[in-house]
Enzyme design. Structure first.
Site, PDB file in Angstrom:
ATOM      1  CB  SER A   1     -23.724  12.779  15.000  1.00  0.00           C
ATOM      2  OG  SER A   1     -22.641  12.006  15.493  1.00  0.00           O
TER       3      SER A   1
ATOM      4  CG  HIS B   1     -25.189   8.882  17.616  1.00  0.00           C
ATOM      5  ND1 HIS B   1     -24.661   7.840  16.888  1.00  0.00           N
ATOM      6  CD2 HIS B   1     -24.552  10.005  17.180  1.00  0.00           C
ATOM      7  CE1 HIS B   1     -23.769   8.314  16.030  1.00  0.00           C
ATOM      8  NE2 HIS B   1     -23.685   9.632  16.185  1.00  0.00           N
TER       9      HIS B   1
END
Length: 287
Positions: free
Chosen positions: A47, A268
């Site tokens: 990711s 993230h």
């Protein structure tokens, strides 16, 4: 200068200005090669490269963005991109089917591939779960530091990373075997915390933020070593991201915290982080 740079030098100016086509995922979640020049680039990984929730998602299964750093880098290089990065991926997904039906990521590498990027390793040591496990509803000294209870029997991070390194080395070997003319680039992780955390803006105590960042640092060091052992190159995106982590002001933040301030998954990269990382990676590949 590398072979693919010579081959694609005339394409760089036009490629940098191209708008990538955002196309839907194939039957197994892979984004087909985008229209560009004759250079062929394959992006593999987790990711940190896929970009969950950032921009338009072109794979629901993998939470992969059409404007992640592989897309940014490919555009700058004027390369056709086949992006099979997938959120949650581990080294096992390079050779095995994720969820039992998404093709092994290494299947995307072919004999005519010119450039391969690989960003992997953090999920092998459950870094996502570790970070979330360190969030604290109460300020110090109430509660317990996650570092203290997670390392009560000793910090096993180094031994876990030592077990991941040969898996990455093996993956690079498989890439070289499938695409002998390709260059392979192992990409590290962005920097999340500088010196201390920023509790309560992000609910991780300073002592735990420092420990978590040390794990990211050690993971990057392991990836660098794997690159040296396997004949790949290591691309450092942590150094240029210093000062742009979870605690940075909104305008300069590249990585989100538990409660994102822009559209991105918690802990993230956001779009700014993807744009910046893509530029760094393209520059490193093009040298």
């Amino acid at each position: 200068m590398r072979r693919y740079v010579r081959r694609g030098a005339a394409l760089l100016g036009a490629g940098a200005a191209m708008v990538m086509l955002v196309i839907g995922p194939g039957p197994e979640g892979a984004e087909p090669a985008s229209a560009a020049g004759s250079l062929k680039m394959v992006a593999l990984g987790d990711s940190s490269a896929a970009g969950p929730l950032v921009g338009t998602q072109n794979s629901v299964d993998c939470l992969r963005s059409g404007s992640n750093w592989p897309a940014i880098a490919a555009r700058a290089l004027g390369a056709q991109l086949t992006d099979v990065t997938c959120s949650g991926a581990t080294t096992a997904d390079l050779t095995g089917k994720r969820f039992g039906y998404i093709a092994p990521q290494l299947d995307a590498v072919t004999s005519d591939t010119d450039i391969v990027t690989l960003a992997i390793g953090a999920n092998d040591i459950n870094m996502g779960g570790t970070v979330l496990g360190c969030t604290q509803p109460l300020p110090e000294p109430l509660g317990v530091s996650c570092k203290s209870w997670m390392t009560a029997g000793g910090d096993t991070t180094d031994s876990q990373l030592a077990a991941v390194r040969p898996k990455i080395v093996d993956a690079v070997g498989r890439i070289h075997a499938k695409a002998p003319g390709a260059t392979v680039h192992l990409v590290g992780y962005l920097r999340y915390w500088d010196e201390t955390g920023c509790y309560p803006t992000d609910p991780i105590w300073a002592v735990d933020a420092e420990w978590l960042q040390s794990i990211f640092d050690r993971t990057n060091a392991m990836i660098r070593q794997a690159a040296a052992e396997s004949g790949a190159t290591y691309i450092d995106i942590a150094t240029p991201s210093a000062g742009h982590g979870v605690c940075a002001p909104y305008a300069s933040k590249w990585v989100e915290g538990l409660v994102p301030t822009s559209v991105a998954a918690p802990y993230h990269p956001n779009q700014s982080g993807m744009d910046a990382a893509g530029a760094v990676i393209a520059s490193a590949i093009g040298q």
